[in-house]
Design a protein around this motif. Structure first.
Motif, PDB file in Angstrom:
ATOM      1  N   VAL A   1      26.026  36.927  37.492  1.00  0.00           N
ATOM      2  CA  VAL A   1      25.970  37.860  38.611  1.00  0.00           C
ATOM      3  C   VAL A   1      26.947  39.199  38.470  1.00  0.00           C
ATOM      4  O   VAL A   1      26.566  40.224  38.891  1.00  0.00           O
ATOM      5  CB  VAL A   1      26.823  37.147  39.955  1.00  0.00           C
ATOM      6  N   PHE A   2      28.139  38.862  37.864  1.00  0.00           N
ATOM      7  CA  PHE A   2      28.806  40.199  37.364  1.00  0.00           C
ATOM      8  C   PHE A   2      28.115  41.126  36.358  1.00  0.00           C
ATOM      9  O   PHE A   2      28.451  42.238  36.971  1.00  0.00           O
ATOM     10  CB  PHE A   2      30.275  39.584  36.793  1.00  0.00           C
ATOM     11  N   VAL A   3      27.362  40.461  35.554  1.00  0.00           N
ATOM     12  CA  VAL A   3      26.915  41.467  34.765  1.00  0.00           C
ATOM     13  C   VAL A   3      25.817  42.251  35.558  1.00  0.00           C
ATOM     14  O   VAL A   3      25.561  43.390  35.279  1.00  0.00           O
ATOM     15  CB  VAL A   3      26.166  40.949  33.499  1.00  0.00           C
ATOM     16  N   VAL A   4      24.876  41.545  36.121  1.00  0.00           N
ATOM     17  CA  VAL A   4      23.799  42.152  36.883  1.00  0.00           C
ATOM     18  C   VAL A   4      24.263  43.244  37.975  1.00  0.00           C
ATOM     19  O   VAL A   4      23.847  44.337  38.015  1.00  0.00           O
ATOM     20  CB  VAL A   4      23.266  41.239  37.733  1.00  0.00           C
TER      21      VAL A   4
ATOM     22  N   PHE B   1      32.461  49.206  49.718  1.00  0.00           N
ATOM     23  CA  PHE B   1      31.203  48.295  48.995  1.00  0.00           C
ATOM     24  C   PHE B   1      30.743  49.181  47.850  1.00  0.00           C
ATOM     25  O   PHE B   1      30.674  48.453  46.718  1.00  0.00           O
ATOM     26  CB  PHE B   1      30.215  48.143  50.052  1.00  0.00           C
ATOM     27  N   SER B   2      30.522  50.551  48.260  1.00  0.00           N
ATOM     28  CA  SER B   2      29.963  51.184  47.232  1.00  0.00           C
ATOM     29  C   SER B   2      30.815  51.223  45.672  1.00  0.00           C
ATOM     30  O   SER B   2      30.434  51.349  44.460  1.00  0.00           O
ATOM     31  CB  SER B   2      29.480  52.570  47.436  1.00  0.00           C
ATOM     32  N   ARG B   3      32.155  51.368  45.942  1.00  0.00           N
ATOM     33  CA  ARG B   3      33.337  51.516  44.970  1.00  0.00           C
ATOM     34  C   ARG B   3      33.306  50.414  44.370  1.00  0.00           C
ATOM     35  O   ARG B   3      33.557  50.245  42.932  1.00  0.00           O
ATOM     36  CB  ARG B   3      34.544  52.034  45.753  1.00  0.00           C
ATOM     37  N   LEU B   4      33.023  49.255  44.972  1.00  0.00           N
ATOM     38  CA  LEU B   4      33.468  47.742  44.164  1.00  0.00           C
ATOM     39  C   LEU B   4      32.124  47.605  43.350  1.00  0.00           C
ATOM     40  O   LEU B   4      32.377  47.075  42.331  1.00  0.00           O
ATOM     41  CB  LEU B   4      33.526  46.880  45.399  1.00  0.00           C
ATOM     42  N   LEU B   5      30.908  48.020  43.723  1.00  0.00           N
ATOM     43  CA  LEU B   5      29.683  47.840  42.950  1.00  0.00           C
ATOM     44  C   LEU B   5      30.030  48.488  41.642  1.00  0.00           C
ATOM     45  O   LEU B   5      29.754  48.100  40.605  1.00  0.00           O
ATOM     46  CB  LEU B   5      28.700  48.275  43.805  1.00  0.00           C
ATOM     47  N   ILE B   6      30.333  50.055  41.913  1.00  0.00           N
ATOM     48  CA  ILE B   6      30.232  50.689  40.639  1.00  0.00           C
ATOM     49  C   ILE B   6      31.405  50.659  39.860  1.00  0.00           C
ATOM     50  O   ILE B   6      31.335  50.557  38.765  1.00  0.00           O
ATOM     51  CB  ILE B   6      30.273  52.315  41.225  1.00  0.00           C
ATOM     52  N   GLY B   7      32.511  50.055  40.320  1.00  0.00           N
ATOM     53  CA  GLY B   7      33.746  49.647  39.671  1.00  0.00           C
ATOM     54  C   GLY B   7      33.666  48.531  38.760  1.00  0.00           C
ATOM     55  O   GLY B   7      34.197  48.222  37.737  1.00  0.00           O
ATOM     56  N   ALA B   8      32.623  47.677  39.170  1.00  0.00           N
ATOM     57  CA  ALA B   8      32.218  46.570  38.188  1.00  0.00           C
ATOM     58  C   ALA B   8      31.895  46.810  36.826  1.00  0.00           C
ATOM     59  O   ALA B   8      32.215  46.318  35.687  1.00  0.00           O
ATOM     60  CB  ALA B   8      31.098  45.839  39.159  1.00  0.00           C
ATOM     61  N   ARG B   9      30.985  47.934  36.769  1.00  0.00           N
ATOM     62  CA  ARG B   9      30.654  48.502  35.529  1.00  0.00           C
ATOM     63  C   ARG B   9      31.506  49.205  34.510  1.00  0.00           C
ATOM     64  O   ARG B   9      31.998  48.728  33.384  1.00  0.00           O
ATOM     65  CB  ARG B   9      29.643  49.892  35.674  1.00  0.00           C
ATOM     66  N   GLN B  10      32.810  49.837  35.460  1.00  0.00           N
ATOM     67  CA  GLN B  10      33.973  50.134  34.612  1.00  0.00           C
ATOM     68  C   GLN B  10      34.692  48.974  33.906  1.00  0.00           C
ATOM     69  O   GLN B  10      35.387  48.862  32.782  1.00  0.00           O
ATOM     70  CB  GLN B  10      34.801  51.131  35.693  1.00  0.00           C
ATOM     71  N   THR B  11      34.778  47.857  34.854  1.00  0.00           N
ATOM     72  CA  THR B  11      35.540  46.721  34.644  1.00  0.00           C
ATOM     73  C   THR B  11      34.814  46.036  33.259  1.00  0.00           C
ATOM     74  O   THR B  11      35.478  45.577  32.491  1.00  0.00           O
ATOM     75  CB  THR B  11      35.890  45.835  35.795  1.00  0.00           C
ATOM     76  N   LEU B  12      33.722  45.899  33.276  1.00  0.00           N
ATOM     77  CA  LEU B  12      32.838  45.250  32.569  1.00  0.00           C
ATOM     78  C   LEU B  12      33.005  46.172  31.081  1.00  0.00           C
ATOM     79  O   LEU B  12      33.294  45.590  29.974  1.00  0.00           O
ATOM     80  CB  LEU B  12      31.597  44.896  32.739  1.00  0.00           C
ATOM     81  N   LEU B  13      32.808  47.212  31.149  1.00  0.00           N
ATOM     82  CA  LEU B  13      32.985  48.289  30.095  1.00  0.00           C
ATOM     83  C   LEU B  13      34.298  48.188  29.307  1.00  0.00           C
ATOM     84  O   LEU B  13      34.424  47.956  28.131  1.00  0.00           O
ATOM     85  CB  LEU B  13      32.914  49.568  30.517  1.00  0.00           C
TER      86      LEU B  13
ATOM     87  N   ILE C   1      23.269  47.054  37.673  1.00  0.00           N
ATOM     88  CA  ILE C   1      22.464  47.791  38.899  1.00  0.00           C
ATOM     89  C   ILE C   1      23.485  48.634  39.809  1.00  0.00           C
ATOM     90  O   ILE C   1      22.806  49.101  40.903  1.00  0.00           O
ATOM     91  CB  ILE C   1      21.533  46.602  39.399  1.00  0.00           C
ATOM     92  N   GLY C   2      24.613  48.130  39.836  1.00  0.00           N
ATOM     93  CA  GLY C   2      25.442  48.875  40.704  1.00  0.00           C
ATOM     94  C   GLY C   2      25.236  50.291  41.144  1.00  0.00           C
ATOM     95  O   GLY C   2      24.898  50.713  42.186  1.00  0.00           O
ATOM     96  N   PRO C   3      25.104  51.230  40.254  1.00  0.00           N
ATOM     97  CA  PRO C   3      24.836  52.716  40.544  1.00  0.00           C
ATOM     98  C   PRO C   3      23.514  52.899  41.482  1.00  0.00           C
ATOM     99  O   PRO C   3      23.313  53.976  42.008  1.00  0.00           O
ATOM    100  CB  PRO C   3      24.875  53.382  39.163  1.00  0.00           C
ATOM    101  N   TRP C   4      22.529  52.096  41.220  1.00  0.00           N
ATOM    102  CA  TRP C   4      21.197  52.277  41.778  1.00  0.00           C
ATOM    103  C   TRP C   4      21.307  51.495  43.155  1.00  0.00           C
ATOM    104  O   TRP C   4      20.476  52.036  44.019  1.00  0.00           O
ATOM    105  CB  TRP C   4      20.315  51.733  41.001  1.00  0.00           C
TER     106      TRP C   4
END
Length: 318
Positions: free
Chosen positions: A50-53, A101-113, A57-60
């Motif tokens: 779920v985290f990776v997905v 909500f938008s910041r959390l979604l896109i922030g997931a990519r930075q955290t994963l990176l 897809i967060g930015p989209w």
């Protein structure tokens, strides 16, 4: 140095050789069979998926731009007026009127990176150091054992330092940036991977196939590269999964301390947590959302990693 930490690393390093010697079965085939029936592994894998997905897809799928201060006029910091969850903003607004909500979604990519890159840094450097040290100790003779001893004493000194303190020290020297966080957290992981690979190579060095190869006159370098090293990687892969959880937590801690990305507009869970601390009395959910994201994600990697470790070690199974 913590004896417990070193013992865990050494124990994990011996699993591959012990399993193959006692059962004769494929290590990963047997481990995968156990993982499929492990509830802990399934829960961890689902959380990670779920985290990776979301990170991909967060930015989209984010409904708004993470930097757009569209509702800035509705947030009155001086009066302690913040906007909570509502139809347009599912998780409310932050202190600058940006959609949480938008910041959390896109922030997931930075955290994963940050987590993946820092773990790869630690894995790569630790692989080189541990592989050289293990090769020297396994088939390098008396001179090799002396080289191995020197390398391991340096590694032990790094392991003796609290990981967060070491990461903060490295980050303070390199300066504030996202790259600094990745390098600092990666440095913390280096001695763990180095000692683990070295220990695994030592365990493999005493197996029958290595003794047979030496008796047949196979060159030492060829034995290390084609036999010992490939068969020593299983516990390292397990540790990489566990290290991802640690990397995410430590990266968030560095960002919280102000050593992360200097651009506060870029959403990253650690930075969001740091920004929210000033407004905790009036808007505690600003801190709760990224904190819960960090905890659940780290939990997912920890559950999967621990399940893999138990699948490899019969003594750890219930």
């Amino acid at each position: 140095m913590s004896t417990t930490k070193t013992e865990k690393i050494e124990r994990l390093a011996q699993l591959t050789a012990q399993h193959e010697t006692t059962t004769g079965l494929s290590l990963w085939r047997e481990a995968f069979r156990r993982l499929k029936s492990s509830k802990m592994a399934i829960v961890g894998a689902v959380i990670i998926a779920v985290f990776v997905v979301l990170a991909v897809i967060g930015p989209w799928v984010a409904p708004y731009s993470p930097t757009a201060q569209t509702w800035r006029d509705e947030v009155l910091i001086n009066q302690g007026k913040f906007v909570g969850p509502r139809a347009d903003n599912w998780l409310g607004l932050d202190h600058l009127g940006r959609d949480m909500f938008s910041r959390l979604l896109i922030g997931a990519r930075q955290t994963l990176l940050v987590g993946v890159v820092s773990t790869l840094i630690g894995l790569t450097v630790g692989f080189l150091i541990g592989g050289f040290s293990g090769a020297a100790a396994t088939l390098g003779g008396a001179a090799g054992k002396r080289v191995d001893s020197v390398i391991m004493r340096v590694t032990d000194m790094m392991l003796a330092l609290p990981s967060l303190l070491l990461a903060v020290s490295v980050a303070a020297v390199l300066g504030q940036s996202l790259t600094t966080v990745m390098i600092a957290v990666g440095v913390v992981q280096v001695p763990i991977f180095a000692r683990l690979l070295r220990g695994s190579m030592l365990a493999q060095g005493g197996t029958d196939y290595v003794l047979a190869a030496r008796a047949l006159g196979v060159r030492r370098k060829r034995i290390v590269v084609t036999q010992v090293l490939p068969n020593s990687l299983s516990p390292v892969i397990v540790q990489a999964t566990l290290s991802l959880a640690t990397a995410i937590i430590e990266a968030a801690a560095l960002s919280y301390l102000g050593l992360g990305n200097p651009d506060p507009s870029v959403p990253e869970w650690g930075v969001m947590l740091s920004q929210a601390q000033r407004f905790f009395d009036n808007a505690p959910m600003m801190a709760v959302y990224p904190a819960v994201g960090i905890i659940i994600t780290a939990l997912g990697f920890t559950l999967l990693g621990e399940a893999m470790r138990e699948a490899l070690d019969p003594k750890l199974r219930g």
